[in-house]
Design a protein around this motif. Structure first.
Motif, short mmCIF file in Angstrom:
data_model
loop_
_atom_site.label_atom_id
_atom_site.label_comp_id
_atom_site.label_asym_id
_atom_site.label_seq_id
_atom_site.Cartn_x
_atom_site.Cartn_y
_atom_site.Cartn_z
N LYS A 133 -1.22 48.99 12.14
CA LYS A 133 -0.31 48.14 11.78
C LYS A 133 -0.96 46.68 11.69
O LYS A 133 -1.50 46.42 12.65
CB LYS A 133 0.95 48.11 12.47
CG LYS A 133 1.73 49.42 12.88
CD LYS A 133 2.22 49.83 11.30
CE LYS A 133 2.95 51.24 11.52
NZ LYS A 133 3.80 51.36 10.35
N SER A 134 -0.48 46.08 10.49
CA SER A 134 -1.09 44.77 10.30
C SER A 134 0.14 44.15 9.64
O SER A 134 1.17 44.72 9.33
CB SER A 134 -2.26 44.68 9.66
OG SER A 134 -2.88 43.46 9.49
N PHE A 135 -0.42 42.82 9.23
CA PHE A 135 0.90 41.82 8.31
C PHE A 135 0.05 40.87 7.79
O PHE A 135 -1.24 40.28 7.98
CB PHE A 135 1.83 41.29 9.32
CG PHE A 135 0.98 40.23 10.21
CD1 PHE A 135 0.79 38.83 10.33
CD2 PHE A 135 0.61 40.93 11.63
CE1 PHE A 135 0.30 38.10 11.16
CE2 PHE A 135 0.24 39.90 12.60
CZ PHE A 135 -0.23 38.65 12.30
N ILE A 136 0.57 40.20 6.52
CA ILE A 136 0.22 39.26 5.78
C ILE A 136 1.31 37.88 5.93
O ILE A 136 2.51 38.30 5.63
CB ILE A 136 -0.16 39.86 4.44
CG1 ILE A 136 -1.00 40.74 4.19
CG2 ILE A 136 -0.34 38.48 3.53
CD1 ILE A 136 -1.41 41.40 2.87
N GLU A 137 0.95 36.97 6.26
CA GLU A 137 1.70 35.88 6.35
C GLU A 137 1.50 35.10 5.10
O GLU A 137 0.69 34.68 4.37
CB GLU A 137 1.44 34.80 7.44
CG GLU A 137 1.49 35.54 8.87
CD GLU A 137 1.34 34.56 9.90
OE1 GLU A 137 0.31 33.51 9.84
OE2 GLU A 137 1.81 34.61 11.00
N ASN A 155 -2.21 34.70 3.88
CA ASN A 155 -3.21 34.50 5.06
C ASN A 155 -3.25 36.15 5.68
O ASN A 155 -2.64 36.68 6.26
CB ASN A 155 -2.26 33.67 6.43
CG ASN A 155 -3.33 33.73 7.36
OD1 ASN A 155 -4.26 34.33 7.44
ND2 ASN A 155 -3.16 32.65 8.37
N THR A 156 -4.63 36.56 5.32
CA THR A 156 -4.97 38.01 5.48
C THR A 156 -5.79 38.04 6.72
O THR A 156 -6.54 38.83 6.84
CB THR A 156 -5.48 38.50 4.23
OG1 THR A 156 -6.69 37.60 4.00
CG2 THR A 156 -4.52 38.74 3.27
N THR A 157 -5.91 36.87 7.78
CA THR A 157 -6.85 37.08 8.72
C THR A 157 -6.64 38.19 9.74
O THR A 157 -7.68 38.91 10.04
CB THR A 157 -6.50 35.65 9.64
OG1 THR A 157 -6.84 34.61 8.78
CG2 THR A 157 -7.41 35.72 10.85
N ASP A 158 -5.38 38.52 10.05
CA ASP A 158 -5.20 39.96 10.84
C ASP A 158 -5.62 40.90 10.16
O ASP A 158 -6.19 41.97 11.01
CB ASP A 158 -3.66 39.88 11.08
CG ASP A 158 -3.33 41.06 12.07
OD1 ASP A 158 -3.81 40.65 13.41
OD2 ASP A 158 -2.80 42.15 11.78
#
Length: 371
Positions: A133-137, A155-158
């Protein structure tokens, strides 16, 4: 090898496996398939498509709402074909299709695409499917110049951190898919420029065999620009970015395309009352064996098929036409082509009183066979 067992609600799962063209199933309108002047000597591929209907629920709040799906319930079923030599290469939603499933929920169709070689002994490998699981802010930016309006950045850092972490464990990235999870910003975070959070699933193959081949990954941001012609009904779009050149540039350096992901950010530029431009940010992910990190010898060839995806409004939701892209995948598999990704575009036009057609791009690649 995936060996997890799972139960799927009756009527929510549809499995199609084909080795050759099926006359009873027709695909929608599409651009011509590539023609081989000399028959391809590489391995052919058998495709298996698993269609599921997931439930998307909305949980409203005072300042924010959260959209979630139960698609995780179906993952055990998706890995069962691994016992028969199949491997997943794509998992995504069917564009534009929804149906009402309750007061605060909708049914959303997903499709898993798996392949296995035909007439070739499977490699002595075993894999498990793992979902991370991940996310984009999303962040809001504003521009008050004469040529642009406000927009968003992502923001795709994660996402990148988790890809790198899984790579170090020997995993291989399959694809990246939006889960449907969406959280709107709170009042205070919205004032700080936070535009919300989008949930994504990172699908990986985890090796279960000794000494797996290590891979490296490369991700780049590519703005995809469209000209927009406003008019009556749905605006018309024309892509101004040479996607074939972008695709070929990395294949010619020995990279293999894994995924193209639109991160929901965009910047709109207006040039007049009826015309304008819109630039959508996309992230392209490529992989290469670590041993060939500095080798730019081309190992893959690619092609893009344009497919016209038709949807129709009906009571309780929106349905897809009976025509679909499955026969295209089957035919391309007979020529050794592996699906890299399916990219939905904003090119949508009204094709009837209750129907619309969206242009979808099917990216394929196959190994280059030396003469």
């Amino acid at each position: 090898m995936g060996n997890t067992q799972g139960n799927v609600p009756q009527g929510s799962l549809n499995v199609t496996t084909m080795q050759g063209p099926q006359g009873a199933v027709q695909s929608g309108a599409h651009s011509p398939l590539p023609v081989d002047t000399v028959p391809y000597r590489g391995p052919k591929l058998e495709y298996l498509m698993i269609n599921i209907s997931a439930k998307m629920s909305v949980q409203p709040g005072f300042f924010q709402s959260m959209i979630t799906t139960n698609v995780d319930e179906y993952y055990p079923t998706l890995v069962q074909p691994y016992q028969h030599g199949f491997k997943m290469i794509q998992f995504q939603t069917i564009p534009g299709v929804r149906s009402q499933a309750g007061w605060f929920s909708q049914a959303v169709p997903f499709q898993a695409v798996l392949t296995r070689p035909i007439g070739v002994p499977p490699p002595n490998e075993q894999w498990n499917l793992q979902i991370v699981k991940s996310f984009i802010e999303l962040q809001i930016f504003y521009s008050f110049t004469s040529w642009s309006t406000n927009g968003q950045t992502a923001n795709t850092t994660d996402v990148m951190a988790k890809i790198m972490d899984m790579c170090q464990r020997g995993a291989r990235l399959i694809c990246i898919e939006a889960t449907g999870m969406q959280q709107n910003p709170s009042f205070s975070s919205g004032l700080r420029g936070h535009a919300g959070t989008i949930g994504v699933d990172l699908l990986f193959h985890i090796p279960q065999h000794p000494n797996p081949t290590p891979y490296i990954y490369h991700g780049i941001h590519v703005p995809i620009t469209y000209t927009v012609q406003a008019g009556f009904g749905i605006p018309s779009y024309q892509c101004m970015t040479d996607l074939n050149a972008q695709f070929g540039a990395f294949l010619n350096q020995g990279w293999k395309l894994v995924e193209i992901n639109l991160d929901s950010s965009q910047m709109q530029r207006t040039t007049g009352f009826t015309t304008g431009q819109i630039s959508m940010n996309s992230m392209w992910f490529f992989e290469k064996e670590a041993a060939y990190a500095n080798d730019s010898t081309p190992k893959w060839q690619g092609t893009i098929i344009t497919y016209q995806h038709k949807v129709k409004a009906q009571f309780g939701g929106v349905a897809a036409s009976r025509h679909n892209w499955d026969p295209i995948l089957v035919e391309m598999g007979q020529r050794g082509w592996e699906l890299a990704c399916i990219l939905e575009t904003p090119e949508t036009r009204q094709s009837g009183l209750t129907s619309a057609t969206t242009t979808v791009l099917l990216f394929f690649q196959r190994p280059i066979i030396p003469m």
